[in-house]
Write a protein that holds these residues in place. Structure first.
Motif, PDB file in Angstrom:
ATOM      1  N   ARG A   1       0.822  -1.218   0.000  1.00  0.00           N
ATOM      2  CA  ARG A   1       0.000   0.000   0.000  1.00  0.00           C
ATOM      3  C   ARG A   1       0.844   1.251   0.000  1.00  0.00           C
ATOM      4  NH1 ARG A   1      -5.520  -1.300  -0.758  1.00  0.00           N
ATOM      5  NH2 ARG A   1      -5.380  -3.518  -0.479  1.00  0.00           N
ATOM      6  N   GLY A   2       0.209   2.356  -0.315  1.00  0.00           N
ATOM      7  CA  GLY A   2       0.949   3.608  -0.424  1.00  0.00           C
ATOM      8  C   GLY A   2       0.818   4.465   0.800  1.00  0.00           C
ATOM      9  N   HIS A   3      -0.167   5.350   0.792  1.00  0.00           N
ATOM     10  CA  HIS A   3      -0.368   6.284   1.890  1.00  0.00           C
ATOM     11  C   HIS A   3      -0.507   5.518   3.205  1.00  0.00           C
ATOM     12  CE1 HIS A   3      -0.620  10.404   0.675  1.00  0.00           C
ATOM     13  NE2 HIS A   3      -1.402  10.146  -0.354  1.00  0.00           N
ATOM     14  N   SER A   4      -0.051   6.186   4.287  1.00  0.00           N
ATOM     15  CA  SER A   4       0.055   5.508   5.571  1.00  0.00           C
ATOM     16  C   SER A   4      -1.268   4.961   6.099  1.00  0.00           C
ATOM     17  CB  SER A   4       0.687   6.445   6.588  1.00  0.00           C
ATOM     18  OG  SER A   4       0.010   7.688   6.565  1.00  0.00           O
ATOM     19  N   ASN A   5      -2.401   5.582   5.782  1.00  0.00           N
ATOM     20  CA  ASN A   5      -3.655   4.974   6.263  1.00  0.00           C
ATOM     21  C   ASN A   5      -4.664   4.752   5.143  1.00  0.00           C
ATOM     22  OD1 ASN A   5      -5.147   3.747   8.288  1.00  0.00           O
ATOM     23  ND2 ASN A   5      -6.383   5.579   8.636  1.00  0.00           N
ATOM     24  N   VAL A   6      -4.164   4.520   3.954  1.00  0.00           N
ATOM     25  CA  VAL A   6      -5.103   4.340   2.840  1.00  0.00           C
ATOM     26  C   VAL A   6      -5.958   3.106   3.061  1.00  0.00           C
ATOM     27  CG1 VAL A   6      -3.302   3.243   1.430  1.00  0.00           C
ATOM     28  CG2 VAL A   6      -5.301   4.194   0.330  1.00  0.00           C
ATOM     29  N   GLN A   7      -5.369   2.079   3.652  1.00  0.00           N
ATOM     30  CA  GLN A   7      -6.122   0.848   3.896  1.00  0.00           C
ATOM     31  C   GLN A   7      -7.182   1.084   4.977  1.00  0.00           C
ATOM     32  OE1 GLN A   7      -3.953  -2.764   3.271  1.00  0.00           O
ATOM     33  NE2 GLN A   7      -4.881  -3.744   5.028  1.00  0.00           N
ATOM     34  N   GLY A   8      -6.793   1.843   6.009  1.00  0.00           N
ATOM     35  CA  GLY A   8      -7.739   2.152   7.090  1.00  0.00           C
ATOM     36  C   GLY A   8      -8.889   3.023   6.605  1.00  0.00           C
ATOM     37  N   ASN A   9      -8.610   3.931   5.679  1.00  0.00           N
ATOM     38  CA  ASN A   9      -9.686   4.790   5.150  1.00  0.00           C
ATOM     39  C   ASN A   9     -10.797   3.923   4.580  1.00  0.00           C
ATOM     40  OD1 ASN A   9      -7.607   7.474   3.695  1.00  0.00           O
ATOM     41  ND2 ASN A   9      -7.996   6.885   5.791  1.00  0.00           N
ATOM     42  N   ARG A  10     -10.395   2.890   3.840  1.00  0.00           N
ATOM     43  CA  ARG A  10     -11.384   1.990   3.240  1.00  0.00           C
ATOM     44  C   ARG A  10     -12.121   1.181   4.304  1.00  0.00           C
ATOM     45  NH1 ARG A  10     -11.649   1.010  -2.414  1.00  0.00           N
ATOM     46  NH2 ARG A  10     -11.883   3.150  -3.081  1.00  0.00           N
ATOM     47  N   THR A  11     -11.361   0.677   5.281  1.00  0.00           N
ATOM     48  CA  THR A  11     -12.010  -0.092   6.348  1.00  0.00           C
ATOM     49  C   THR A  11     -13.045   0.787   7.050  1.00  0.00           C
ATOM     50  OG1 THR A  11      -9.941  -1.293   6.604  1.00  0.00           O
ATOM     51  CG2 THR A  11     -11.547  -1.563   8.363  1.00  0.00           C
ATOM     52  N   MET A  12     -12.757   2.092   7.138  1.00  0.00           N
ATOM     53  CA  MET A  12     -13.665   3.037   7.799  1.00  0.00           C
ATOM     54  C   MET A  12     -14.819   3.458   6.890  1.00  0.00           C
ATOM     55  SD  MET A  12     -12.756   3.430  10.868  1.00  0.00           S
ATOM     56  CE  MET A  12     -12.087   1.783  10.962  1.00  0.00           C
ATOM     57  N   LEU A  13     -14.961   2.792   5.731  1.00  0.00           N
ATOM     58  CA  LEU A  13     -16.088   3.002   4.815  1.00  0.00           C
ATOM     59  C   LEU A  13     -15.957   4.230   3.920  1.00  0.00           C
ATOM     60  CD1 LEU A  13     -19.073   2.066   7.181  1.00  0.00           C
ATOM     61  CD2 LEU A  13     -17.587   0.548   5.894  1.00  0.00           C
ATOM     62  N   ILE A  14     -14.749   4.753   3.777  1.00  0.00           N
ATOM     63  CA  ILE A  14     -14.553   5.763   2.728  1.00  0.00           C
ATOM     64  C   ILE A  14     -14.461   4.985   1.432  1.00  0.00           C
ATOM     65  CG2 ILE A  14     -12.905   7.410   1.740  1.00  0.00           C
ATOM     66  CD1 ILE A  14     -12.428   8.433   4.511  1.00  0.00           C
ATOM     67  N   ASN A  15     -15.556   4.955   0.726  1.00  0.00           N
ATOM     68  CA  ASN A  15     -15.656   4.074  -0.430  1.00  0.00           C
ATOM     69  C   ASN A  15     -16.844   4.552  -1.246  1.00  0.00           C
ATOM     70  OD1 ASN A  15     -15.852   1.932  -2.213  1.00  0.00           O
ATOM     71  ND2 ASN A  15     -15.510   0.376  -0.649  1.00  0.00           N
ATOM     72  N   GLU A  16     -16.632   4.724  -2.524  1.00  0.00           N
ATOM     73  CA  GLU A  16     -17.768   5.183  -3.341  1.00  0.00           C
ATOM     74  C   GLU A  16     -18.754   4.044  -3.612  1.00  0.00           C
ATOM     75  OE1 GLU A  16     -14.782   4.594  -4.451  1.00  0.00           O
ATOM     76  OE2 GLU A  16     -14.990   3.416  -6.294  1.00  0.00           O
ATOM     77  N   LYS A  17     -18.329   2.821  -3.266  1.00  0.00           N
ATOM     78  CA  LYS A  17     -19.234   1.679  -3.473  1.00  0.00           C
ATOM     79  C   LYS A  17     -19.413   0.900  -2.169  1.00  0.00           C
ATOM     80  CE  LYS A  17     -16.590  -0.133  -6.824  1.00  0.00           C
ATOM     81  NZ  LYS A  17     -15.611   0.779  -7.384  1.00  0.00           N
ATOM     82  N   PRO A  18     -19.997   1.500  -1.131  1.00  0.00           N
ATOM     83  CA  PRO A  18     -20.162   0.757   0.126  1.00  0.00           C
ATOM     84  C   PRO A  18     -21.126  -0.412  -0.096  1.00  0.00           C
ATOM     85  CG  PRO A  18     -21.422   2.804   0.197  1.00  0.00           C
ATOM     86  CD  PRO A  18     -20.652   2.820  -1.082  1.00  0.00           C
ATOM     87  N   THR A  19     -20.957  -1.479   0.672  1.00  0.00           N
ATOM     88  CA  THR A  19     -21.877  -2.610   0.500  1.00  0.00           C
ATOM     89  C   THR A  19     -23.163  -2.334   1.283  1.00  0.00           C
ATOM     90  OG1 THR A  19     -21.080  -3.804   2.435  1.00  0.00           O
ATOM     91  CG2 THR A  19     -19.916  -4.225   0.359  1.00  0.00           C
ATOM     92  N   GLN A  20     -24.231  -3.029   0.894  1.00  0.00           N
ATOM     93  CA  GLN A  20     -25.525  -2.825   1.556  1.00  0.00           C
ATOM     94  C   GLN A  20     -25.400  -3.215   3.034  1.00  0.00           C
ATOM     95  OE1 GLN A  20     -27.951  -1.158   0.016  1.00  0.00           O
ATOM     96  NE2 GLN A  20     -26.566  -1.089  -1.726  1.00  0.00           N
ATOM     97  N   ASP A  21     -24.604  -4.237   3.292  1.00  0.00           N
ATOM     98  CA  ASP A  21     -24.413  -4.694   4.654  1.00  0.00           C
ATOM     99  C   ASP A  21     -23.757  -3.598   5.511  1.00  0.00           C
ATOM    100  OD1 ASP A  21     -24.379  -6.663   6.635  1.00  0.00           O
ATOM    101  OD2 ASP A  21     -22.224  -6.972   6.284  1.00  0.00           O
ATOM    102  N   GLN A  22     -22.744  -2.963   4.950  1.00  0.00           N
ATOM    103  CA  GLN A  22     -22.071  -1.878   5.681  1.00  0.00           C
ATOM    104  C   GLN A  22     -23.061  -0.740   5.955  1.00  0.00           C
ATOM    105  OE1 GLN A  22     -18.961  -1.222   2.772  1.00  0.00           O
ATOM    106  NE2 GLN A  22     -17.455  -2.379   3.949  1.00  0.00           N
TER     107      GLN A  22
END
Ligand SMILES: Nc1nc2c(c(=O)[nH]1)N[C@H]1C(S)=C(S)[C@@H](COP(=O)(O)OP(=O)(O)OC[C@H]3O[C@@H](n4cnc5c(=O)[nH]c(N)nc54)[C@H](O)[C@@H]3O)O[C@H]1N2
Ligand SMILES: Nc1nc2c(c(=O)[nH]1)N[C@H]1C(S)=C(S)[C@@H](COP(=O)(O)OP(=O)(O)OC[C@H]3O[C@@H](n4cnc5c(=O)[nH]c(N)nc54)[C@H](O)[C@@H]3O)O[C@H]1N2
Ligand SMILES: [Mo]
Length: 790
Positions: free
Chosen positions: A422-443
């Protein structure tokens, strides 16, 4: 610059979206065959000196990546779980990143009064970044030429007015770069959803979206499966399209441990990157002078030749297995844990190894050597970076690496697996925290249950869609949580046009960059605390948390006194913005989160799996691992629960016109994405110049060019002429007809429509260009081309 001081002259001038077209005194040195060592140690010290921050920075260096210290902002490489270097768990580029943050130079209101936006746009990115840290919120009114100070309260009011005036919530875009903490990310995505949009493009859309897109349906998780110890214990690590010496230098320590334990390394890269070849350990008194050889086999693939290489490996493994059944492939693993193998193997009858060798750019001997290394080993790890993810067929290539690991049963066991770096220091965490243009219905359901509001259900814009929407005039409000959207994204001219149509652009930033200068009709800069800054709330220094490349959630606590008492932490910026927009009676009680990270973490725990006892575990030494089924051998592919899936992919057809070259864009050793620490690319021996195009000597000879010749670069995707004027040719060990340049300078050549299939990322390492001798009249043509480019 002086004659530009007259404001009346500047009013009609449009701030430049690009770096000035200036050449420096380029010096070409030899290509290094090892990385780090004494020069790296010296360079990190020099950076702190230059920034006049030696005391602040020196003190901070000892806290960086230490238990109880703060997380380095430079990359997402993990820290050792237990044993950390007592001196410093940092690298040269981490020190540079720190020097950038720890600088005492500032850009207060007086700085903006003195320099107009237009004038600043005539400065290089290097100059812009080195003016120093923001100290207070700044506002650029409609038609204004200079940023002027604004109070936090008024800034939030303006933002609220714009948000409340939207006809449709999807007229807003919320961008994120990858440094934002878990806590700030969570409230930020929540705010966007309360506004009513999933328009959350992020830097992942230009970075590892491809990896997640390829991994999720094949193994059941969009992240890597290995831990740091797995790299130490691996028998073979294959590093594809990644430059660890510059971009994840601490990875070299892991690679050298692997070597010491008898592991082998294959490097697949069009460039013989020094950090793949050898390593001098800056954290060891002896190692600093003596190098460990890293790669046992270096494979100089052509740009996008990787798929042919992967398929050749598979065909060769099948042939070896046929000769000695049961010794090469793990049939039991495949029977128990995978689906799709029988269909998968059928394709290889159609592939000719000679054709695959030709397409990959490798010789048959090189392929055989690689297949031999692979055949005999089971603990195999694939590491990859942007050389894979930014290719048009990157998603397929990720799946193909999974195919190889599945054939060998090399996933879900210690010492083996996938490692997207991965690149940026918290890029993976951003996604885990639901920063995502395609969140799942479950989330979304979980958010709905916890907060009691109905989050928007349809997908939002990713980066490429966002650029198109801006350009089409559909966007009225753009908010950037960090980053440098204009310069990091492709097709600079097109993107700039889009940005200029937006009603209000807001950037939460630490330092000046071009996105602040190519703005909407109105623009606001909000100055944020950085990772190394101490974040004091109610008299107590706070911790925030982040997730690294290997799924470890760890705390981070800044220690430096902020350069101004007006800097605000990103979580509070979001909460205050939300309170200004919706008051205290809105869908979410934002005042509960204001000044209270524990409360945010409690909500994260309720909404996101894996964060049980978050507040307690985040304070634990070394943090905690998030659940990762595939790491334990529990897969879920899109076709079967409990099984991983083979995928059949296509071999790309790569053709170039007679006068075309393939260009990949990359980073120098002296930059962090669009932040330029310096102007050298030390390991590649290219010093004091960034407008360079690395070329094979045979290509240069054929064109009649010598080192230092000036050229202009062109791209013609979508029948549009894109021009990057005034570059210098540098001979380099790179496959014929391949070229390498640096971004952001060449982003102007990357069509916004040149994207990775399925992940929709810009394919910025697969750009067809034409190169012509420099035309002194080119600058006029650049202007014309810009105007013609609608
Ligand atoms: N110091 C520093 N550290 C950083 C960053 C930084 O800018 N500076 N950026 C951070 C971020 S956000 C990221 S995503 C990572 C990026 O880290 P990397 O993934 O290492 O990024 P790049 O420098 O873009 O290039 C990767 C490599 O791909 C190779 N390559 C290009 N085309 C091909 C191809 O077709 N096939 C193969 N096999 N290789 C190819 C290039 O030669 C180069 O070595 O680093 C992170 N860390
Ligand atoms: N052609 C080409 N384009 C690329 C790439 C490529 O390889 N080739 N790589 C892509 C990749 S992998 C990525 S990740 C993107 C990166 O895209 P971005 O993340 O948007 O860009 P950065 O250059 O990392 O952002 C730098 C800015 O972030 C702000 N900043 C720094 N620290 C902080 C902080 O702590 N808080 C806040 N709020 N702001 C901060 C500063 O103002 C700084 O100017 O670029 C992509 N663009
Ligand atoms: Mo990235």
């Amino acid at each position: 610059m002086k004659d530009d001081k007259d404001i009346s002259k500047q009013e009609n001038k449009e701030p430049s979206a690009e770096n000035p077209f200036k050449l420096l005194n380029l010096k070409v040195d030899k290509v290094h065959n090892w990385a780090a060592g004494v020069p790296a140690v010296m360079a990190s010290i020099a950076d702190l000196f230059e920034e006049k921050t030696v005391l602040r920075g020196g003190k901070a260096l000892f806290k960086m990546n230490q238990m109880g210290g703060f997380d380095c902002a430079s990359c997402a490489w993990p820290d050792p779980d237990e044993k950390r270097s007592p001196i410093a768990e940092y690298c040269e580029n981490g020190a540079k990143a720190l020097a950038e943050e720890a600088t005492t130079k500032t850009t207060p209101a007086a700085f903006f009064k003195e320099h107009s936006v237009y004038e600043l746009s005539q400065h290089t990115d290097f100059e812009l970044g080195h003016y120093g840290r923001f100290t207070e919120p700044m506002y650029l009114p409609k038609g204004g030429t200079h940023y002027q100070p604004i109070s936090w309260e008024d800034a939030f009011k303006k933002i609220a007015t714009h948000i409340n005036a939207l006809d449709d919530p999807n007229e807003a875009i919320f961008y994120t770069s990858g440094r934002t903490s878990n806590e700030a990310s969570f409230v930020y995505q929540l705010f966007a959803k309360v506004v009513g949009t999933n328009n959350m493009p992020d830097c992942s859309n230009m970075c590892h979206e491809t990896s997640g897109t390829g991994l999720s349906p094949t193994i059941g998780i969009g992240k890597g499966t290995v831990k740091l110890e797995d790299l130490h214990d691996a028998e073979l690590i294959i590093i594809v399209g990644q430059n660890p010496g510059t971009n994840a230098p601490r990875m070299m320590s892991a690679l050298s441990i692997c070597k010491k334990k008898g592991g082998k390394i294959i490097a697949v890269n069009p460039l013989p990157e020094s950090g793949l070849m050898g390593f001098r350990d800056p954290q060891s008194p002896i190692g600093v002078f003596k190098e460990t050889k890293l790669s046992d086999l270096y494979l100089p693939v052509k740009i996008n030749g990787d798929m042919a290489f992967f398929k050749a490996m598979e065909k060769m493994l099948l042939e070896k297995e046929a000769l000695a059944p049961g010794t090469i492939l793990d049939k039991k693993f495949m029977d128990d844990k995978t689906v799709g193998y029988d269909e998968f193997v059928q394709q290889f009858a159609d592939y000719d190894l000679n054709v695959l060798a030709e397409e990959s750019g490798l010789t048959m001997e090189q392929l055989e050597e690689a297949a031999d290394l692979l055949a005999k080993r089971k603990k195999v790890i694939f590491c990859w970076g942007m050389g894979i993810t930014q290719q048009p067929n990157g998603v397929d290539m990720v799946r193909e690496m999974v195919n190889i690991l599945l054939m060998k049963g090399s996933i879900g066991i210690p010492g083996a697996g996938v490692c997207p770096v991965r690149g940026h220091s918290n890029v993976q965490g951003n996604r885990t925290m639901l920063i995502n243009e395609k969140p799942t219905q479950d989330q979304l359901d979980k958010l709905e249950t916890h907060f009691g509001f109905n989050p928007p259900r349809e997908n939002g814009y990713d980066v490429v869609h966002a650029i198109h929407a801006m350009h089409d005039g559909k966007i009225k409000f753009f908010f950037a949580m960090g980053g440098n959207f204009l310069s990091a994204t492709p097709d600079t001219t097109y993107t700039a046009r889009g940005m200029r149509k937006i009603g209000l652009t807001v950037s939460v930033s630490t330092k000046l960059n071009r996105t602040h200068l190519v703005h909407g009709l109105e623009s606001i800069i909000l100055p944020a605390l950085a990772k190394s800054d101490v974040d004091i709330i109610n008299g107590k220094a706070q911790i925030v948390s982040a997730e690294n490349s290997m799924g470890v959630v760890q705390s981070s606590k800044g220690i430096l006194k902020p350069v101004s008492n007006q800097l605000m932490n990103e979580s509070n910026i979001v909460c205050n913005m939300a309170l200004a927009t919706y008051g205290t009676t809105g869908k979410v009680d934002w005042s509960r989160f204001l000044n209270n990270y524990d409360a945010i973490r409690d909500s994260i725990e309720s909404c996101i799996p894996g964060f049980d006892n978050y507040n307690e575990r985040v304070r634990q030494r070394g943090g905690f691992y998030l659940p990762n089924g595939p790491r334990e051998g529990n897969f879920t592919s899109k076709v079967a629960t409990g099984k991983a899936s083979f995928t059949i992919t296509e071999l790309p057809v790569n053709t170039l016109e007679v006068d075309e070259y393939m260009m990949a864009t990359t980073r120098t050793h002296d930059q962090f994405n669009t932040t330029l620490y310096g102007l050298d690319d030390r390991y590649r021996g290219i010093l004091h110049g960034r407008r360079v195009v690395m070329m094979n000597e045979k290509d240069m000879a054929r064109e009649g060019w010598v080192e230092g010749d000036k050229v202009d670069l062109f791209n013609y995707n979508d029948d549009v002429e894109r021009i990057a004027p005034l570059f210098v040719v540098v001979p380099y060990p790179i496959p014929e007809r391949n070229t390498m340049t640096y971004f952001p300078e060449t982003n102007v050549l990357v069509s916004v429509n040149n994207v990775v299939k399925e992940s929709n990322m810009p394919a910025s390492k697969y750009v067809k260009i034409k190169i012509r001798p420099h035309d002194p009249n080119i600058f006029e043509k650049v202007k014309e081309a810009e105007l013609a480019y609608v």
